[in-house]
Design an enzyme around this catalytic site. Structure first.
Site, PDB file in Angstrom:
ATOM      1  N   GLU A   1      20.395  25.984  40.818  1.00  0.00           N
ATOM      2  CA  GLU A   1      21.379  25.055  40.247  1.00  0.00           C
ATOM      3  C   GLU A   1      21.406  23.728  41.014  1.00  0.00           C
ATOM      4  O   GLU A   1      21.805  22.710  40.473  1.00  0.00           O
ATOM      5  CB  GLU A   1      22.758  25.710  40.187  1.00  0.00           C
TER       6      GLU A   1
ATOM      7  N   HIS B   1      18.054  32.775  36.162  1.00  0.00           N
ATOM      8  CA  HIS B   1      17.585  31.617  36.931  1.00  0.00           C
ATOM      9  C   HIS B   1      16.206  31.811  37.567  1.00  0.00           C
ATOM     10  O   HIS B   1      15.540  30.846  37.918  1.00  0.00           O
ATOM     11  CB  HIS B   1      18.583  31.296  38.044  1.00  0.00           C
TER      12      HIS B   1
ATOM     13  N   CYS C   1      17.074  38.013  36.411  1.00  0.00           N
ATOM     14  CA  CYS C   1      18.194  37.071  36.409  1.00  0.00           C
ATOM     15  C   CYS C   1      17.730  35.832  35.655  1.00  0.00           C
ATOM     16  O   CYS C   1      16.554  35.448  35.747  1.00  0.00           O
ATOM     17  CB  CYS C   1      18.572  36.704  37.843  1.00  0.00           C
TER      18      CYS C   1
ATOM     19  N   ASP D   1      25.605  33.645  27.734  1.00  0.00           N
ATOM     20  CA  ASP D   1      25.298  33.753  29.175  1.00  0.00           C
ATOM     21  C   ASP D   1      26.533  33.320  29.955  1.00  0.00           C
ATOM     22  O   ASP D   1      27.440  32.681  29.411  1.00  0.00           O
ATOM     23  CB  ASP D   1      24.105  32.854  29.550  1.00  0.00           C
ATOM     24  N   SER D   2      26.536  33.638  31.249  1.00  0.00           N
ATOM     25  CA  SER D   2      27.651  33.220  32.094  1.00  0.00           C
ATOM     26  C   SER D   2      27.672  31.695  32.270  1.00  0.00           C
ATOM     27  O   SER D   2      28.684  31.129  32.646  1.00  0.00           O
ATOM     28  CB  SER D   2      27.535  33.892  33.461  1.00  0.00           C
TER      29      SER D   2
ATOM     30  N   CYS E   1      22.356  37.064  29.797  1.00  0.00           N
ATOM     31  CA  CYS E   1      22.724  37.206  31.207  1.00  0.00           C
ATOM     32  C   CYS E   1      22.371  38.623  31.678  1.00  0.00           C
ATOM     33  O   CYS E   1      22.848  39.614  31.108  1.00  0.00           O
ATOM     34  CB  CYS E   1      24.227  36.964  31.328  1.00  0.00           C
TER      35      CYS E   1
HETATM   36  N1  DGL Z   1      23.242  34.689  34.382  1.00  0.00           N
HETATM   37  C1  DGL Z   1      23.300  35.497  35.572  1.00  0.00           C
HETATM   38  C2  DGL Z   1      22.260  36.621  35.475  1.00  0.00           C
HETATM   39  O1  DGL Z   1      21.295  36.532  34.731  1.00  0.00           O
HETATM   40  C3  DGL Z   1      23.112  34.654  36.824  1.00  0.00           C
HETATM   41  C4  DGL Z   1      24.265  33.700  37.112  1.00  0.00           C
HETATM   42  C5  DGL Z   1      25.577  34.420  37.393  1.00  0.00           C
HETATM   43  O2  DGL Z   1      25.676  35.124  38.424  1.00  0.00           O
HETATM   44  O3  DGL Z   1      26.493  34.286  36.572  1.00  0.00           O
HETATM   45  O4  DGL Z   1      22.404  37.614  36.157  1.00  0.00           O
END
Ligand code: DGL
Length: 264
Positions: free
Chosen positions: A152, A186, A184, A10-11, A73
């Protein structure tokens, strides 16, 4: 091969929500988690950058090695081509198709809302996946860029969060969508706030849960005896550890967390 870990990328820390679902469904699987914390967020970056970063992160996992790569992600899932995924030596599962598939089985009126980052919505990835499954569906894609920072900052039940949820859901409510995809990492943490604004008959599709179920189906390997979890990040392990408390249950501890550097 069977004993190798599952690699999750993930990012940042958001993909821990997928790890959480995978660990619950497949408690005997070992997992290597990679969060590109030095370069997040991906959600407001260009197609080329997201694609380049995603490939580097997946390569890190392949070198580990792993028996499967999970792109947790949604933004990265939206910018990695099927041809590239097919060219990799292990199966790759992302969050996109399993969620689109689940939504296609739940909708009655074929009106589906998709919430995601700017990049995910701009890519049209969910729209494409949903139209493959339901060619006549009406899709309402909505970018919700403020959701990630609100999560966050752990403002899950803050008035500002409820206000933003109300604002972002307006087009979905106006169109009378009966299914909404949380596209997403989050957003599942905002599920309560989101469902408060939606009529009770509206289905909410959690992309992390759908992804974990797809992994379970693919692996069907419940005979493993022990499990281990290893975490890597590209920046600030302290912040990652703190965020992990939001995304993970207390039964999952980050015992093995390492800082690594990728070449830009
Ligand atoms: N992990 C990203 C997603 O699921 C959200 C956070 C980011 O923008 O890096 O799209």
């Amino acid at each position: 091969m069977q004993d190798l870990p599952i690699g999750i990328f993930d990012s940042g820390a958001g993909g821990l929500i997928v790890l959480r679902s995978v660990a619950a469904l497949l408690p005997h699987e070992s997992i290597v988690y990679f969060g590109d914390t030095a370069r997040l967020p991906y959600g407001d970056k260009s197609c080329q950058t997201i694609e380049k970063y995603s490939r580097q992160c997946v390569q890190f996992l392949l070198d580990h090695p792993v028996k499967m790569v999970v792109i947790a992600c949604n933004t990265a899932s939206s910018f990695t081509s099927q041809e590239w995924k097919d060219s990799l030596p292990v199966p790759v599962i992302d969050v996109l198709y399993p969620s689109a598939f689940k939504a296609s089985t739940l909708t009655q009126n074929q009106c589906i809302g998709v919430l995601g980052t700017h990049a995910t919505i701009r890519s049209g990835s969910y729209q494409k996946a949903l139209h493959t499954l339901l060619p006549h569906a009406h899709i309402l894609p909505v970018a919700c860029p403020l959701f990630v920072p609100l999560v966050e900052e752990m403002l899950l039940d803050h008035p500002a969060t409820h206000l933003m949820v109300q604002e972002y859901l307006k087009p979905i409510l106006d169109a009378e969508c009966d299914t909404v995809i949380l596209g997403c990492t989050h957003y599942p943490l905002l599920r309560k706030a989101i469902s408060k604004q939606l009529p009770s008959h509206v289905h909410i599709v959690d992309s992390a849960q759908c992804c974990a179920e797809a992994i379970q189906q693919q692996l069907k390997s419940t005979s493993l005896k022990s499990s281990k979890q290893q975490f890597y990040v590209t920046d600030d392990p302290g912040r990652f550890k703190k965020l992990a408390q939001t995304f993970l249950p207390s039964s999952i501890q980050l015992e093995s967390l390492e800082l690594i550097h990728l070449d830009n």
